[in-house]
Design an enzyme around this catalytic site. Sequence first.
Site, PDB file in Angstrom:
ATOM      1  CB  THR A 172      -0.911   0.033   1.249  1.00 37.94           C
ATOM      2  OG1 THR A 172      -1.417   1.358   1.431  1.00 37.94           O
ATOM      3  CG2 THR A 172      -0.169  -0.360   2.523  1.00 37.94           C
ATOM      4  CD  GLU A 189      -1.851   5.173   5.243  1.00 40.58           C
ATOM      5  OE1 GLU A 189      -1.230   5.107   6.308  1.00 40.58           O
ATOM      6  OE2 GLU A 189      -2.430   6.196   4.870  1.00 40.58           O
ATOM      7  CE1 TYR A 235      -3.926  -1.549   6.037  1.00 42.61           C
ATOM      8  CE2 TYR A 235      -2.799   0.369   5.141  1.00 42.61           C
ATOM      9  CZ  TYR A 235      -3.497  -0.806   4.950  1.00 42.61           C
ATOM     10  OH  TYR A 235      -3.777  -1.234   3.670  1.00 42.61           O
ATOM     11  CE  LYS A 284      -2.002  -4.302   4.133  1.00 45.77           C
ATOM     12  NZ  LYS A 284      -2.343  -5.402   3.232  1.00 45.77           N
TER      13      LYS A 284
HETATM   14  P1  NAP Z   1     -11.440  -4.833   2.703  1.00 46.90           P
HETATM   15  O1  NAP Z   1     -12.627  -4.547   1.847  1.00 46.90           O
HETATM   16  O2  NAP Z   1     -11.379  -4.285   4.070  1.00 46.90           O
HETATM   17  O3  NAP Z   1     -11.278  -6.431   2.775  1.00 46.90           O
HETATM   18  C1  NAP Z   1     -10.416  -7.030   3.705  1.00 46.90           C
HETATM   19  C2  NAP Z   1     -10.642  -8.522   3.682  1.00 46.90           C
HETATM   20  O4  NAP Z   1      -9.775  -9.142   4.653  1.00 46.90           O
HETATM   21  C3  NAP Z   1     -12.067  -8.971   4.050  1.00 46.90           C
HETATM   22  O5  NAP Z   1     -12.433 -10.049   3.210  1.00 46.90           O
HETATM   23  C4  NAP Z   1     -11.918  -9.461   5.484  1.00 46.90           C
HETATM   24  O6  NAP Z   1     -12.850 -10.435   5.863  1.00 46.90           O
HETATM   25  C5  NAP Z   1     -10.532 -10.073   5.402  1.00 46.90           C
HETATM   26  N1  NAP Z   1      -9.910 -10.330   6.705  1.00 46.90           N
HETATM   27  C6  NAP Z   1      -9.685  -9.443   7.701  1.00 46.90           C
HETATM   28  N2  NAP Z   1      -9.106 -10.060   8.741  1.00 46.90           N
HETATM   29  C7  NAP Z   1      -8.958 -11.362   8.398  1.00 46.90           C
HETATM   30  C8  NAP Z   1      -8.431 -12.512   9.052  1.00 46.90           C
HETATM   31  N3  NAP Z   1      -7.937 -12.459  10.302  1.00 46.90           N
HETATM   32  N4  NAP Z   1      -8.449 -13.705   8.403  1.00 46.90           N
HETATM   33  C9  NAP Z   1      -8.955 -13.786   7.153  1.00 46.90           C
HETATM   34  N5  NAP Z   1      -9.482 -12.745   6.487  1.00 46.90           N
HETATM   35  C10 NAP Z   1      -9.479 -11.546   7.110  1.00 46.90           C
HETATM   36  O7  NAP Z   1     -10.095  -4.355   1.956  1.00 46.90           O
HETATM   37  P2  NAP Z   1      -9.843  -4.039   0.403  1.00 46.90           P
HETATM   38  O8  NAP Z   1     -10.108  -2.615   0.157  1.00 46.90           O
HETATM   39  O9  NAP Z   1     -10.504  -5.074  -0.414  1.00 46.90           O
HETATM   40  O10 NAP Z   1      -8.263  -4.204   0.332  1.00 46.90           O
HETATM   41  C11 NAP Z   1      -7.674  -5.472  -0.017  1.00 46.90           C
HETATM   42  C12 NAP Z   1      -6.222  -5.465   0.440  1.00 46.90           C
HETATM   43  O11 NAP Z   1      -5.510  -4.431  -0.224  1.00 46.90           O
HETATM   44  C13 NAP Z   1      -6.001  -5.225   1.916  1.00 46.90           C
HETATM   45  O12 NAP Z   1      -4.886  -5.983   2.307  1.00 46.90           O
HETATM   46  C14 NAP Z   1      -5.680  -3.741   2.008  1.00 46.90           C
HETATM   47  O13 NAP Z   1      -4.918  -3.475   3.155  1.00 46.90           O
HETATM   48  C15 NAP Z   1      -4.905  -3.561   0.727  1.00 46.90           C
HETATM   49  N6  NAP Z   1      -4.953  -2.241   0.117  1.00 46.90           N
HETATM   50  C16 NAP Z   1      -6.139  -1.649  -0.143  1.00 46.90           C
HETATM   51  C17 NAP Z   1      -6.186  -0.428  -0.779  1.00 46.90           C
HETATM   52  C18 NAP Z   1      -7.489   0.242  -1.098  1.00 46.90           C
HETATM   53  O14 NAP Z   1      -7.468   1.454  -1.377  1.00 46.90           O
HETATM   54  N7  NAP Z   1      -8.593  -0.471  -1.118  1.00 46.90           N
HETATM   55  C19 NAP Z   1      -4.979   0.196  -1.160  1.00 46.90           C
HETATM   56  C20 NAP Z   1      -3.777  -0.448  -0.896  1.00 46.90           C
HETATM   57  C21 NAP Z   1      -3.771  -1.690  -0.277  1.00 46.90           C
HETATM   58  P3  NAP Z   1     -14.283 -10.049   6.522  1.00 46.90           P
HETATM   59  O15 NAP Z   1     -15.226  -9.932   5.351  1.00 46.90           O
HETATM   60  O16 NAP Z   1     -14.567 -11.218   7.384  1.00 46.90           O
HETATM   61  O17 NAP Z   1     -14.106  -8.757   7.272  1.00 46.90           O
HETATM   62  O1  G4F Z   2     -10.689   6.602   3.106  1.00 48.82           O
HETATM   63  P1  G4F Z   2      -9.605   6.575   4.112  1.00 48.82           P
HETATM   64  O2  G4F Z   2      -9.942   6.001   5.447  1.00 48.82           O
HETATM   65  O3  G4F Z   2      -8.391   5.824   3.424  1.00 48.82           O
HETATM   66  P2  G4F Z   2      -6.837   5.754   3.776  1.00 48.82           P
HETATM   67  O4  G4F Z   2      -6.567   6.080   5.190  1.00 48.82           O
HETATM   68  O5  G4F Z   2      -6.106   6.568   2.749  1.00 48.82           O
HETATM   69  O6  G4F Z   2      -6.529   4.205   3.571  1.00 48.82           O
HETATM   70  C1  G4F Z   2      -7.000   3.490   2.442  1.00 48.82           C
HETATM   71  O7  G4F Z   2      -6.045   3.593   1.408  1.00 48.82           O
HETATM   72  C2  G4F Z   2      -4.774   2.972   1.708  1.00 48.82           C
HETATM   73  C3  G4F Z   2      -3.880   3.200   0.481  1.00 48.82           C
HETATM   74  O8  G4F Z   2      -3.236   4.443   0.595  1.00 48.82           O
HETATM   75  C4  G4F Z   2      -5.017   1.507   1.980  1.00 48.82           C
HETATM   76  F1  G4F Z   2      -3.821   0.887   2.189  1.00 48.82           F
HETATM   77  C5  G4F Z   2      -5.934   1.338   3.166  1.00 48.82           C
HETATM   78  O9  G4F Z   2      -6.190  -0.047   3.363  1.00 48.82           O
HETATM   79  C6  G4F Z   2      -7.241   2.043   2.865  1.00 48.82           C
HETATM   80  O10 G4F Z   2      -7.898   1.348   1.822  1.00 48.82           O
HETATM   81  O11 G4F Z   2      -9.047   8.058   4.357  1.00 48.82           O
HETATM   82  C7  G4F Z   2      -8.588   8.852   3.298  1.00 48.82           C
HETATM   83  C8  G4F Z   2      -8.327  10.263   3.807  1.00 48.82           C
HETATM   84  C9  G4F Z   2      -7.446  10.330   5.051  1.00 48.82           C
HETATM   85  O12 G4F Z   2      -6.510  11.355   4.896  1.00 48.82           O
HETATM   86  C10 G4F Z   2      -8.408  10.686   6.170  1.00 48.82           C
HETATM   87  O13 G4F Z   2      -7.843  11.415   7.244  1.00 48.82           O
HETATM   88  O14 G4F Z   2      -9.573  10.846   4.166  1.00 48.82           O
HETATM   89  C11 G4F Z   2      -9.407  11.534   5.390  1.00 48.82           C
HETATM   90  N1  G4F Z   2     -10.721  11.628   6.046  1.00 48.82           N
HETATM   91  C12 G4F Z   2     -11.353  12.809   6.324  1.00 48.82           C
HETATM   92  N2  G4F Z   2     -12.529  12.544   6.938  1.00 48.82           N
HETATM   93  C13 G4F Z   2     -11.483  10.616   6.480  1.00 48.82           C
HETATM   94  C14 G4F Z   2     -12.621  11.197   7.040  1.00 48.82           C
HETATM   95  N3  G4F Z   2     -11.291   9.273   6.424  1.00 48.82           N
HETATM   96  C15 G4F Z   2     -12.282   8.478   6.932  1.00 48.82           C
HETATM   97  N4  G4F Z   2     -12.139   7.128   6.862  1.00 48.82           N
HETATM   98  N5  G4F Z   2     -13.422   9.002   7.507  1.00 48.82           N
HETATM   99  C16 G4F Z   2     -13.640  10.360   7.598  1.00 48.82           C
HETATM  100  O15 G4F Z   2     -14.667  10.802   8.101  1.00 48.82           O
END
Ligand code: NAP
Ligand code: G4F
Length: 336
Positions: free
Chosen positions: A125, A127, A148, A152
């Site tokens: 990520t 992050e 987090y 990662k």
């Molecule tokens: P998500 O919607 O939160 O999905 C996370 C998944 O992990 C869910 O299926 C959850 O299961 C499962 N999980 C959590 N704890 C677990 C455990 N102990 N054992 C087995 N499964 C578990 O996340 P996403 O947005 O799809 O992201 C997928 C991956 O990419 C994550 O690793 C995230 O950190 C990474 N990532 C995401 C983004 C982004 O912007 N979306 C960017 C960079 C990296 P449940 O359904 O049971 O909760």
């Molecule tokens: O949507 P966010 O919670 O995503 P964040 O923290 O960027 O993380 C996501 O992206 C990462 C990749 O860079 C992944 F690795 C991670 O698993 C996840 O998918 O917040 C985005 C931004 C932050 O700066 C936060 O401070 O939005 C700002 N924000 C402002 N108000 C808020 C809020 N975030 C959340 N969740 N809720 C608010 O009310």
Amino acid sequence: MPTAFITGITGQDGAYLARFLLARGYVVHGGMRRVSQPRLARLERLGIADRVHLHECDLLDLASIQRVLRDLRPDELYNLAAQSHVATSWEVPSLTARVNALAVGDILETLRLFSPETRFYQASTSEMFGNAGGALDESAPLRPRSPYGAAKAHAHHLTVNYRESWGMHLSSGILFNHESPLRGEEFVTRKITRGLARIAHGAGGPVLLGNLDARRDWGFAGDHVAAMWQMLQRDRGGDYVVATGVATSVRDFARLAAGALGFTPETLGEGLDETAVDRKTGRCLWRVTPGLFRPAEIDRLCGDAARARRDLGWTPATGIEALADMMARADHDALA
Ligand code: NAP
Ligand code: G4F
């Protein structure tokens, strides 16, 4: 037919990736942890819940990881499971480290011992970069600013280390934020589109938000999962930034989503007093709440995906306007 195993198949990316692989003729297996009510909503929404093979596999349980991987020995393994919410990682730092970091060591060691030919994808990520600024590529230093991000970064280094130590086919996708109508409701984009859709339907108060100035490189999850697969089709594993190259503030995303629903937001006040009001109706759309600011913030994340473009042929198809429009309309339609 090739086989793939996806940890986190019930999550946003897991569902899109499963659909992507099914369309390419894969037999798709997925890991789920036990919960009182199975969370199949995303797979059902994409119409694939009955086309994937689900297995009990909790990343906190080494035996379940070993059992599944020894039985399946999949051609490809995508490790998407995580405690993925950054703000929550300050509340549960130990759990975050165990799922996002230590479990990755368990998976890699299990593969090394029992299925070394499996090609592996680690969900890294942006992050991990912290507040480095600029257009970030694979050479940018890792300076995480959350439990987090730190977990990662540990998993990313492990993946690189196992690749270099054992010659296994392991890739780390350094993905910048990617969103969709299937995004978890606690992430800011979905919180905004869902909240505004409720207001458009005459229900619910203003969306409460934290830092409106934070900027993120938001892409569409459906585009980003293609890059995961493309990494595993190369002759050898590698590290790839996957990003759109466009950073947008939370405030501007909210404005785009509001516009998609017919609102004309006007900003009143500033700093912690900032609110946005719809010019036509006078209704309050969102306002700032101090409690939603994080102990440490990343002000701006913007990626340079030149390597993914060059080596994988990957480019994002969906821009930020189309993304905000897609998510706002989906939430609006769901409430109709
Ligand atoms: P998500 O919607 O939160 O999905 C996370 C998944 O992990 C869910 O299926 C959850 O299961 C499962 N999980 C959590 N704890 C677990 C455990 N102990 N054992 C087995 N499964 C578990 O996340 P996403 O947005 O799809 O992201 C997928 C991956 O990419 C994550 O690793 C995230 O950190 C990474 N990532 C995401 C983004 C982004 O912007 N979306 C960017 C960079 C990296 P449940 O359904 O049971 O909760
Ligand atoms: O949507 P966010 O919670 O995503 P964040 O923290 O960027 O993380 C996501 O992206 C990462 C990749 O860079 C992944 F690795 C991670 O698993 C996840 O998918 O917040 C985005 C931004 C932050 O700066 C936060 O401070 O939005 C700002 N924000 C402002 N108000 C808020 C809020 N975030 C959340 N969740 N809720 C608010 O009310």
